[in-house]
Design a protein around this motif. Structure first.
Motif, short mmCIF file in Angstrom:
data_model
loop_
_atom_site.label_atom_id
_atom_site.label_comp_id
_atom_site.label_asym_id
_atom_site.label_seq_id
_atom_site.Cartn_x
_atom_site.Cartn_y
_atom_site.Cartn_z
N ASP A 1 0.80 -1.22 0.00
CA ASP A 1 0.00 0.00 0.00
C ASP A 1 0.84 1.28 0.00
OD1 ASP A 1 1.03 -0.37 2.49
OD2 ASP A 1 -0.86 -0.10 3.57
N GLY A 2 2.17 1.15 -0.06
CA GLY A 2 3.04 2.33 -0.07
C GLY A 2 3.50 2.77 1.30
N GLN A 3 3.05 2.09 2.34
CA GLN A 3 3.43 2.44 3.70
C GLN A 3 4.85 1.93 3.99
OE1 GLN A 3 1.00 0.67 6.70
NE2 GLN A 3 1.86 1.91 8.34
N ILE A 4 5.67 2.78 4.59
CA ILE A 4 7.03 2.38 4.96
C ILE A 4 6.94 1.56 6.24
CG2 ILE A 4 9.30 3.18 5.69
CD1 ILE A 4 8.90 5.60 3.86
N LEU A 5 7.36 0.29 6.14
CA LEU A 5 7.27 -0.63 7.28
C LEU A 5 8.47 -0.49 8.21
CD1 LEU A 5 6.08 -3.79 5.35
CD2 LEU A 5 4.69 -2.09 6.53
N LYS A 6 9.64 -0.21 7.64
CA LYS A 6 10.85 -0.09 8.45
C LYS A 6 11.87 0.70 7.65
CE LYS A 6 13.52 -1.73 11.90
NZ LYS A 6 13.38 -1.40 13.27
N VAL B 1 16.75 -3.71 8.97
CA VAL B 1 15.55 -3.29 8.25
C VAL B 1 14.78 -4.50 7.73
CG1 VAL B 1 14.76 -2.07 6.18
CG2 VAL B 1 16.48 -1.02 7.64
N LEU B 2 15.50 -5.54 7.29
CA LEU B 2 14.84 -6.72 6.74
C LEU B 2 14.20 -7.60 7.80
CD1 LEU B 2 17.28 -7.76 3.88
CD2 LEU B 2 15.13 -6.50 3.71
N VAL C 1 11.84 -6.93 9.68
CA VAL C 1 10.39 -6.77 9.62
C VAL C 1 9.78 -7.84 8.70
CG1 VAL C 1 10.29 -5.08 7.73
CG2 VAL C 1 8.55 -5.06 9.48
N LEU C 2 10.52 -8.27 7.68
CA LEU C 2 10.03 -9.32 6.78
C LEU C 2 10.31 -10.70 7.34
CD1 LEU C 2 11.08 -7.76 3.37
CD2 LEU C 2 8.85 -7.70 4.47
N GLU C 3 11.39 -10.85 8.09
CA GLU C 3 11.71 -12.14 8.69
C GLU C 3 10.67 -12.54 9.73
OE1 GLU C 3 15.72 -12.12 10.10
OE2 GLU C 3 16.54 -12.00 8.08
N ARG C 4 10.06 -11.58 10.39
CA ARG C 4 8.98 -11.88 11.34
C ARG C 4 7.82 -12.55 10.63
NH1 ARG C 4 8.49 -6.30 13.53
NH2 ARG C 4 10.64 -5.94 14.08
N LYS C 5 7.56 -12.14 9.40
CA LYS C 5 6.48 -12.75 8.62
C LYS C 5 6.86 -14.19 8.27
CE LYS C 5 5.02 -8.32 6.83
NZ LYS C 5 3.98 -8.18 7.82
N LEU C 6 8.14 -14.48 8.07
CA LEU C 6 8.59 -15.84 7.79
C LEU C 6 8.37 -16.73 9.01
CD1 LEU C 6 10.02 -17.83 5.90
CD2 LEU C 6 12.18 -17.06 6.85
N ILE C 7 8.62 -16.22 10.19
CA ILE C 7 8.41 -16.99 11.42
C ILE C 7 6.94 -17.35 11.56
CG2 ILE C 7 8.49 -16.87 13.94
CD1 ILE C 7 11.05 -15.13 13.57
N ARG C 8 6.04 -16.43 11.25
CA ARG C 8 4.60 -16.73 11.34
C ARG C 8 4.20 -17.79 10.33
NH1 ARG C 8 2.93 -10.79 10.99
NH2 ARG C 8 3.91 -10.02 12.86
N VAL C 9 4.81 -17.79 9.15
CA VAL C 9 4.47 -18.75 8.11
C VAL C 9 4.88 -20.16 8.56
CG1 VAL C 9 5.03 -19.49 5.78
CG2 VAL C 9 4.57 -17.10 6.24
N VAL C 10 6.04 -20.31 9.19
CA VAL C 10 6.57 -21.60 9.55
C VAL C 10 5.82 -22.21 10.73
CG1 VAL C 10 8.63 -22.79 10.42
CG2 VAL C 10 8.83 -21.07 8.62
#
Length: 113
Positions: free
Chosen positions: A87-92, A100-101, A103-112
């Motif tokens: 959506d164009g929002q700056i996440l980190k 900075v990355l 913030v995306l690794e947290r999403k990987l932990i949720r997936v696993v």
């Protein structure tokens, strides 16, 4: 010993910004883990005049899920790296690419889980 400026115009800015090999290694390491988890499927790299952008896609024909941007002009302010959502929002944003990355690794932990 003198160091010569490789650009044709001394003191000029480079014509485009690009990721360094060490930066790409960090980004592609995360990308590979997310592909293995089935979350990401494609990527694109854009080298622009003021920024380098690594875009991540779930499918090839859609808008990027995330953009990892490098903007050297912001190096002394908020940090040259940032992760931007769909959506164009700056996440980190920050000075250290690995931080900075996360913030995306947290999403990987949720997936696993």
């Amino acid at each position: 010993m003198t160091v010569q400026d490789p650009s044709p115009f001394p003191g000029s800015q480079p014509s485009q910004v690009a990721f360094h090999r060490s930066e790409l290694n960090v980004i592609l390491s995360l990308y590979g883990r997310m592909v293995a988890a089935g979350e990401w499927r494609d990527y694109g790299i854009s080298c622009l005049r003021d920024a380098a952008v690594f875009s991540v896609f779930r499918r090839t024909a859609e808008h990027p899920l995330y953009r990892i941007e490098k903007r050297p002009k912001l190096r002394n302010r908020q940090g040259q790296y940032c992760v931007v959502g769909m959506d164009g929002q700056i996440l980190k944003r920050g000075h250290d690419l690995r931080a900075v990355l996360r913030v995306l690794e947290r999403k990987l932990i949720r997936v696993v889980e």
